[in-house]
Enzyme design. Structure first.
Site, PDB file in Angstrom:
ATOM      1  N   LYS A 221       0.756  -1.130   0.463  1.00 30.33           N
ATOM      2  CA  LYS A 221       0.064  -0.387   0.552  1.00 30.33           C
ATOM      3  C   LYS A 221       0.546   1.524  -0.091  1.00 30.33           C
ATOM      4  CE  LYS A 221      -4.212  -1.982   1.119  1.00 30.33           C
ATOM      5  NZ  LYS A 221      -5.210  -2.258   2.280  1.00 30.33           N
ATOM      6  N   ARG A 261      -3.529 -10.305   4.697  1.00 30.64           N
ATOM      7  CA  ARG A 261      -3.335 -10.341   2.786  1.00 30.64           C
ATOM      8  C   ARG A 261      -2.500  -9.997   2.109  1.00 30.64           C
ATOM      9  NH1 ARG A 261      -5.975  -6.456  -0.989  1.00 30.64           N
ATOM     10  NH2 ARG A 261      -7.028  -7.438  -2.715  1.00 30.64           N
TER      11      ARG A 261
HETATM   12  N1  PMM Z   1      -7.148  -3.820   0.639  1.00 30.75           N
HETATM   13  C1  PMM Z   1      -7.945  -3.778  -0.658  1.00 30.75           C
HETATM   14  C2  PMM Z   1      -8.441  -5.284  -1.373  1.00 30.75           C
HETATM   15  N2  PMM Z   1      -9.018  -5.600  -0.712  1.00 30.75           N
HETATM   16  N3  PMM Z   1      -9.720  -7.075   1.326  1.00 30.75           N
HETATM   17  C3  PMM Z   1      -9.400  -6.771   2.677  1.00 30.75           C
HETATM   18  N4  PMM Z   1     -10.072  -7.179   3.560  1.00 30.75           N
HETATM   19  N5  PMM Z   1      -8.343  -5.552   3.124  1.00 30.75           N
HETATM   20  C4  PMM Z   1      -8.194  -4.966   2.625  1.00 30.75           C
HETATM   21  O1  PMM Z   1      -7.084  -3.858   3.514  1.00 30.75           O
HETATM   22  C5  PMM Z   1      -8.069  -4.924   1.625  1.00 30.75           C
HETATM   23  C6  PMM Z   1      -8.912  -6.165   0.422  1.00 30.75           C
HETATM   24  C7  PMM Z   1      -6.602  -3.312  -1.848  1.00 30.75           C
HETATM   25  O2  PMM Z   1      -5.646  -3.631  -2.186  1.00 30.75           O
HETATM   26  P1  PMM Z   1      -5.624  -4.507  -4.353  1.00 30.75           P
HETATM   27  O3  PMM Z   1      -5.672  -3.533  -4.757  1.00 30.75           O
HETATM   28  O4  PMM Z   1      -3.805  -3.913  -3.623  1.00 30.75           O
HETATM   29  O5  PMM Z   1      -5.015  -5.937  -3.734  1.00 30.75           O
END
Ligand code: PMM
Length: 284
Positions: A221, A261
């Protein structure tokens, strides 16, 4: 150590690792790489080989400023990938804010629903999850990506996120979701600036007091890129923050997180093992 267990999930004496497969052309940190269905499925298997306990499949980018995709497009992106990975025995979660997508995903074998809006984007979501009986990640969220940065206003971020999550919990319980299904997530980067993310991680204990397992999504992030900026202030690119992600993973697992994650699984799978050994040494 804390031994959170959520029904129907792998039970391990350590924090779980959720590997990310974004079936999108434009995701925050790995956009476009797994947009092709076959590539997404191959990547899901590769993440399991590297140590992922859960593979999180999403078809809608939540990167800051992103526009929404249609329901039909989201279904077309994720359902075939989930069906094939689940049929091969992979524990799959679906990353969606839409009840119809969650329903379709569960029908083809998804075993967890990861809703970054915590049921706010689609009021039908909690009922679908309640009927499916699968674990439900309720993330802290204040609005869609196009304007979430404007909502990053807090006097005391840990207290406010905790209170807002507690309200979401009350609502999803009222809609029939069982306590045992709920996993909470502070939603790092979602309507949060860097200082908010750091405060939330330092305050994980206070979020854990709500009594539910915690999932942490720090991987790649922006706040990590900013922390690691060059002397001239240029943020580190996403793929330059994988070691920092693994450091966050170790610290979150040490603090008792149930799951992290992440995009790069191998180093994070090592990090949760280090944290588990550390916690055992400390009698946690
Ligand atoms: N962050 C992203 C997408 N899904 N789900 C959960 N539970 N927690 C998160 O912090 C989260 C998520 C965004 O990240 P990406 O688009 O870089 O995969």
């Amino acid at each position: 150590m804390t031994t959170w267990s959520v029904p129907a999930m792998p039970v391990e004496e350590r924090c779980l690792v959720m590997g990310v497969v974004n079936v999108t052309p434009d995701s925050f940190s790995d956009g476009g790489q797994w947009f092709d269905e076959r590539a997404a499925i191959r990547h899901g298997h590769e993440l399991v080989r590297q140590g992922a306990d859960i593979v999180d499949v999403g078809g809608e980018s939540t990167r800051p400023g992103a526009a929404r995709v249609s329901l039909e497009e989201e279904l077309a992106r994720v359902v075939p990938v989930i069906r094939e990975l689940a049929a091969a025995g992979v524990t799959v979660s679906v990353d969606t804010m839409r009840a119809e997508v969650a329903q379709a995903a569960v029908e083809v074998g998804a075993r967890l629903v990861n809703d970054v809006s915590g049921g706010l984007a689609d009021p039908a979501m909690p009922r679908v999850v309640a009927a499916a009986g699968v674990p439900y990640v309720v993330m802290h969220w204040r609005g869609h990506s196009h304007d979430m940065d404007n909502r990053a206003i807090y006097a005391d971020v840990v207290t406010e996120v905790r209170e807002e999550l507690a309200k979401r919990v009350d609502l999803v319980l009222a809609e029939g979701v069982a306590e045992e299904q709920i996993v909470l997530d502070p939603g790092l980067g979602f309507a949060k600036h860097a200082e908010h993310n750091w405060s939330l991680m330092a305050g994980l204990d206070r979020l854990a007091e709500l009594g539910y397992p915690l999932l942490i999504g720090a991987s790649r992030k922006r706040f990590l890129g900013r922390l690691l900026a060059a002397p001239d202030g240029t943020p580190r690119p996403f793929d330059g923050s994988d070691a920092a992600t693994a450091a966050v993973t170790a610290l979150a697992a040490r603090a008792g997180a149930w799951c992290v994650r992440v995009h790069q699984v191998a180093a994070n799978a090592d990090a949760v093992r280090v944290a588990a050994a550390w916690n055992r040494g400390g009698g946690r």
